[in-house]
Design a protein around this motif. Structure first.
Motif, PDB file in Angstrom:
ATOM      1  N   ASP A 162       0.827  -1.214   0.000  1.00  0.00           N
ATOM      2  CA  ASP A 162       0.000   0.000   0.000  1.00  0.00           C
ATOM      3  C   ASP A 162       0.855   1.255   0.000  1.00  0.00           C
ATOM      4  O   ASP A 162       1.886   1.317   0.672  1.00  0.00           O
ATOM      5  CB  ASP A 162      -0.919   0.022   1.226  1.00  0.00           C
ATOM      6  N   ILE A 164      -0.076   4.440   1.308  1.00  0.00           N
ATOM      7  CA  ILE A 164      -1.183   4.986   2.105  1.00  0.00           C
ATOM      8  C   ILE A 164      -1.391   6.476   1.840  1.00  0.00           C
ATOM      9  O   ILE A 164      -2.524   6.954   1.725  1.00  0.00           O
ATOM     10  CB  ILE A 164      -0.933   4.735   3.610  1.00  0.00           C
ATOM     11  N   GLN A 165      -0.293   7.245   1.722  1.00  0.00           N
ATOM     12  CA  GLN A 165      -0.422   8.688   1.557  1.00  0.00           C
ATOM     13  C   GLN A 165      -1.215   9.060   0.305  1.00  0.00           C
ATOM     14  O   GLN A 165      -2.012   9.987   0.298  1.00  0.00           O
ATOM     15  CB  GLN A 165       0.960   9.352   1.495  1.00  0.00           C
ATOM     16  N   GLU A 167      -3.101   6.747  -1.469  1.00  0.00           N
ATOM     17  CA  GLU A 167      -4.203   5.807  -1.645  1.00  0.00           C
ATOM     18  C   GLU A 167      -4.088   5.012  -2.944  1.00  0.00           C
ATOM     19  O   GLU A 167      -5.041   4.855  -3.707  1.00  0.00           O
ATOM     20  CB  GLU A 167      -5.559   6.525  -1.573  1.00  0.00           C
ATOM     21  N   THR A 169      -2.360   1.217  -4.602  1.00  0.00           N
ATOM     22  CA  THR A 169      -1.671  -0.046  -4.380  1.00  0.00           C
ATOM     23  C   THR A 169      -0.488  -0.078  -5.339  1.00  0.00           C
ATOM     24  O   THR A 169      -0.652   0.214  -6.528  1.00  0.00           O
ATOM     25  CB  THR A 169      -2.585  -1.251  -4.650  1.00  0.00           C
ATOM     26  N   SER A 223      -7.864  -3.713  -0.898  1.00  0.00           N
ATOM     27  CA  SER A 223      -8.136  -3.564   0.526  1.00  0.00           C
ATOM     28  C   SER A 223      -7.904  -4.819   1.357  1.00  0.00           C
ATOM     29  O   SER A 223      -7.896  -4.757   2.584  1.00  0.00           O
ATOM     30  CB  SER A 223      -9.593  -3.113   0.726  1.00  0.00           C
TER      31      SER A 223
END
Length: 360
Positions: A162, A164-165, A167, A169, A223
């Motif tokens: 991920d 994350i920052q 969003e 993959t 997810s």
């Protein structure tokens, strides 16, 4: 990091793909397109070709892949008597019934599939990816290849994590380089309904490294661990399907009805296993390429190949290349981009390349 040239691929982040798009030429009435899938076994292609020849079908061109004990083919045929597409419903029904019987075999635990499709709708290679994906060839059968034989080829390395920052993959792939590798990866991601937003591709001596930032078409990153594992399996399969192992044989001769049946029968009688094949005709000539091993998946005895070439004719069947599982010799400097992108792209042309639009 690998030695070589880095390529950065960008796309419009607001663009979402439509799976209705296809790659290829416009539909044609010149031939009937047949799609096949089933359990792979030695001699399967020979049996399919024998049925087509007996039913008066001339194979114009075809592509056959095998992977993880499964086989798939897209075959274009014409009616022997008319030289055009087969349109008689009774004839088509007979073709379907007999081919399904051949594909099913005696103990096929999976359903064999055969269907007729409009010709030219989708690029043939992409369609084979879709057929094998639908057949779930990405599910490993005990880590084996055809007929339970251990696959000795080095596996591609695929990882997902991920970002994350942003969003996203992130997918990284490291594998042996080959022609059409990028095409196979992008088609698979697109057909699985993922959007590629950014990408970096690099090739070393004979190795390719790819990194893509993706989201699902709904705008969300992957997810769950189960989904990550499935995507990794599917991308490994996409990399492996077109990989060519074994001995490459090229056939070039005058085309005739039943030629492919006769050639593949000789291969079968001499215990050759066809791993992949590309069949084409042009100007009355048949130009076919076969990648063969013995029935255990190992290299073919050169004496056996020489005997087969004598039987068919040394001017008709020639040994082109032997592809082993060992690492190939290092390529000379300055050729690192050619294998991955084939002849379609040059290194300097990727600055404005819109990757996500490649399938529309």
């Amino acid at each position: 990091m690998l030695d070589g040239s880095w390529m950065r691929l960008e796309s419009n982040a607001s663009f979402a793909p439509s799976l209705r798009g296809s790659v290829g030429v416009m539909p044609s009435e010149e031939y009937t397109s047949i799609e096949l899938s089933g359990t792979d076994r030695p001699g399967l292609l020979s049996e399919v070709c024998a049925v087509l020849a007996d039913l008066g079908c001339n194979v114009v061109n075809a592509e056959i892949w095998t992977h993880n004990a499964r086989a798939a083919a897209v075959v274009h045929v014409t009616d022997e008597s008319t030289g055009c597409a087969i349109k008689d419903p009774t004839h088509l029904s007979t073709i379907k019934d007999l081919l399904c019987n051949v594909l099913r075999g005696d103990d096929d635990l999976k359903t064999a599939n055969m269907k007729l499709s409009p010709p030219g709708v989708t690029n043939r290679g992409r369609r084979l990816h879709q057929i094998m994906f639908a057949d779930r060839d990405y599910e490993r059968v005990g880590g084996t290849g055809v007929e339970g034989v251990e696959n000795k080829s080095p596996r591609p390395h695929v990882t997902l994590f991920d970002c994350i920052q942003k969003e996203y993959t992130v997918i990284t792939m490291r594998s042996k380089d080959r022609p059409k590798l990028l095409f196979d990866i992008i088609c698979t991601l697109t057909d699985m309904q993922y959007v590629v937003f950014h990408g970096v591709v690099k090739t070393g001596r004979m190795e390719a490294y790819q990194e893509f930032f993706i989201r699902h078409v709904d705008g969300l990153p992957i997810s769950s661990e189960a989904e990550r594992e499935r995507v990794a399996q599917c991308l490994e399969a996409a990399i492996e399907r077109r990989a060519s192992e074994g001995m490459e044989l090229e056939l070039c001769t005058e085309d005739r009805v039943g030629l492919l049946s006769d050639i593949t029968k000789i291969f079968r009688e001499n215990s050759l296993c066809i791993k992949r094949a590309e069949i084409s005709t042009k100007g009355g000539k048949a130009i076919d390429t076969f990648y063969v091993t013995d029935v255990t998946g190992n290299a073919v005895d050169p004496k056996m190949i020489d005997s087969i070439c004598r039987q068919i004719g040394h001017t008709i069947l020639k040994v082109k290349k032997h592809r082993s599982n060992a690492s190939p010799p290092k390529a000379p400097q300055g050729t690192t981009m050619g294998f991955l992108f084939g002849n379609l792209f040059k290194a300097r042309s990727f600055q404005n390349f819109k990757l996500i639009r490649s399938y529309s």
